[in-house]
Design an enzyme around this catalytic site. Structure first.
Site, PDB file in Angstrom:
ATOM      1  N   CYS A  73       0.862  -1.189   0.000  1.00 47.91           N
ATOM      2  CA  CYS A  73       0.000   0.000   0.000  1.00 47.91           C
ATOM      3  C   CYS A  73       0.895   1.234   0.000  1.00 47.91           C
ATOM      4  CB  CYS A  73      -0.989  -0.023   1.175  1.00 47.91           C
ATOM      5  SG  CYS A  73      -0.232   0.055   2.807  1.00 47.91           S
TER       6      CYS A  73
ATOM      7  N   ASN B 212       2.227   1.471   4.429  1.00 49.36           N
ATOM      8  CA  ASN B 212       2.517   0.198   5.125  1.00 49.36           C
ATOM      9  C   ASN B 212       2.196   0.288   6.620  1.00 49.36           C
ATOM     10  OD1 ASN B 212       5.375  -2.025   5.697  1.00 49.36           O
ATOM     11  ND2 ASN B 212       3.285  -2.566   5.260  1.00 49.36           N
TER      12      ASN B 212
ATOM     13  N   CYS C 109      -1.533   0.812   7.419  1.00 52.56           N
ATOM     14  CA  CYS C 109      -2.976   0.519   7.519  1.00 52.56           C
ATOM     15  C   CYS C 109      -3.361  -0.702   6.684  1.00 52.56           C
ATOM     16  CB  CYS C 109      -3.818   1.725   7.081  1.00 52.56           C
ATOM     17  SG  CYS C 109      -3.607   3.185   8.105  1.00 52.56           S
ATOM     18  N   ARG C 110      -3.436  -0.542   5.367  1.00 51.03           N
ATOM     19  CA  ARG C 110      -4.017  -1.604   4.533  1.00 51.03           C
ATOM     20  C   ARG C 110      -3.126  -2.819   4.361  1.00 51.03           C
ATOM     21  NH1 ARG C 110      -5.089   2.226  -0.391  1.00 51.03           N
ATOM     22  NH2 ARG C 110      -3.169   3.071   0.537  1.00 51.03           N
ATOM     23  N   SER C 111      -1.862  -2.612   3.924  1.00 59.21           N
ATOM     24  CA  SER C 111      -1.038  -3.794   3.638  1.00 59.21           C
ATOM     25  C   SER C 111      -0.656  -4.582   4.893  1.00 59.21           C
ATOM     26  CB  SER C 111       0.186  -3.451   2.779  1.00 59.21           C
ATOM     27  OG  SER C 111       1.062  -2.571   3.425  1.00 59.21           O
TER      28      SER C 111
ATOM     29  N   ASP D 156      -8.074   3.876   0.905  1.00 58.36           N
ATOM     30  CA  ASP D 156      -7.172   4.325   1.962  1.00 58.36           C
ATOM     31  C   ASP D 156      -7.995   4.831   3.157  1.00 58.36           C
ATOM     32  OD1 ASP D 156      -5.282   5.497   3.549  1.00 58.36           O
ATOM     33  OD2 ASP D 156      -4.274   6.553   1.911  1.00 58.36           O
TER      34      ASP D 156
HETATM   35  P1  4NP Z   1      -1.862   2.881   4.118  1.00 61.08           P
HETATM   36  O1  4NP Z   1      -2.497   4.239   4.685  1.00 61.08           O
HETATM   37  O2  4NP Z   1      -1.307   3.187   2.748  1.00 61.08           O
HETATM   38  O3  4NP Z   1      -3.041   1.960   4.048  1.00 61.08           O
HETATM   39  O4  4NP Z   1      -0.813   2.455   5.119  1.00 61.08           O
HETATM   40  C1  4NP Z   1      -1.762   5.438   4.743  1.00 61.08           C
HETATM   41  C2  4NP Z   1      -0.949   5.677   5.824  1.00 61.08           C
HETATM   42  C3  4NP Z   1      -0.240   6.879   5.906  1.00 61.08           C
HETATM   43  C4  4NP Z   1      -0.389   7.815   4.898  1.00 61.08           C
HETATM   44  C5  4NP Z   1      -1.204   7.571   3.820  1.00 61.08           C
HETATM   45  C6  4NP Z   1      -1.894   6.365   3.746  1.00 61.08           C
HETATM   46  N1  4NP Z   1       0.299   9.051   4.987  1.00 61.08           N
HETATM   47  O5  4NP Z   1       0.091   9.918   4.133  1.00 61.08           O
HETATM   48  O6  4NP Z   1       1.107   9.222   5.917  1.00 61.08           O
END
Ligand code: 4NP
Length: 163
Positions: free
Chosen positions: A8, A11, A13-15, A125
């Site tokens: 993702c 790294n 939340c989703r992955s 996201d």
């Molecule tokens: P992820 O979510 O891609 O599912 O881990 C996010 C976590 C942090 C950010 C964006 C998406 N960020 O912009 O910091």
């Protein structure tokens, strides 16, 4: 050994949610000697960080432990290390493909290609949203994880389902 990498943006939340859910399925089927799981983010903001507390709490409610996971950044070498590289959304896919070597054997695709109950193509996201977003991520990830495991069991190391 079949090696699977979930990717993702951050790294956190989703992955890592996909990592924990799919690894739990693999353990339940006693396949941990045959399937290896990892996750990474295309961005570098959260390298070394534990998963987002909201993601960990939502996963824990469904019995998945994310406490040992730490964020790392996706890198070009991952194309040579993994058999399946599964992106949460189209941006993740494009960002990875920009790093791809001229030739590699990894299957690089959207994780929700393995979903059976949902028509969505991307895991949205949840970072800037509320708790419902994290529940929806888990619903999508649980479904696609079951589909992925079935695909791997049908043709280990050689799933050509999406070209
Ligand atoms: P992820 O979510 O891609 O599912 O881990 C996010 C976590 C942090 C950010 C964006 C998406 N960020 O912009 O910091």
């Amino acid at each position: 050994m079949t090696k699977v990498l979930f990717v993702c943006l951050g790294n956190i939340c989703r992955s890592p949610t996909a990592h924990a859910v799919f690894e739990s399925l693999v353990r339940n089927e006693a396949l941990q000697g045959q399937i290896e799981v990892d996750s990474a983010g295309t961005g570098d903001w959260h390298i070394g960080h534990a998963p987002d507390k909201r993601a960990s709490a939502a996963a824990a409610q469904r019995g998945y432990d994310m406490s040992t996971l730490r964020a790392r950044q996706f890198c070009a070498e991952d194309f040579g290390r993994f058999d399946y590289i599964l992106a949460m959304d189209e941006n993740n896919l494009a960002d990875m493909q920009a790093l791809a070597p001229a030739s590699h054997r990894a299957q690089v695709k959207l994780f929700l290609d393995y979903s059976t109950r949902f028509s969505e193509r991307e895991v949205p996201d949840p970072y800037y949203g509320g708790d419902a977003g994290f529940e929806h991520v888990l619903d999508l990830v649980e479904d696609a994880s079951r589909g992925l495991l079935r695909a791997l069991q049908a043709s280990p190391g050689d799933d050509e389902s999406n070209g």
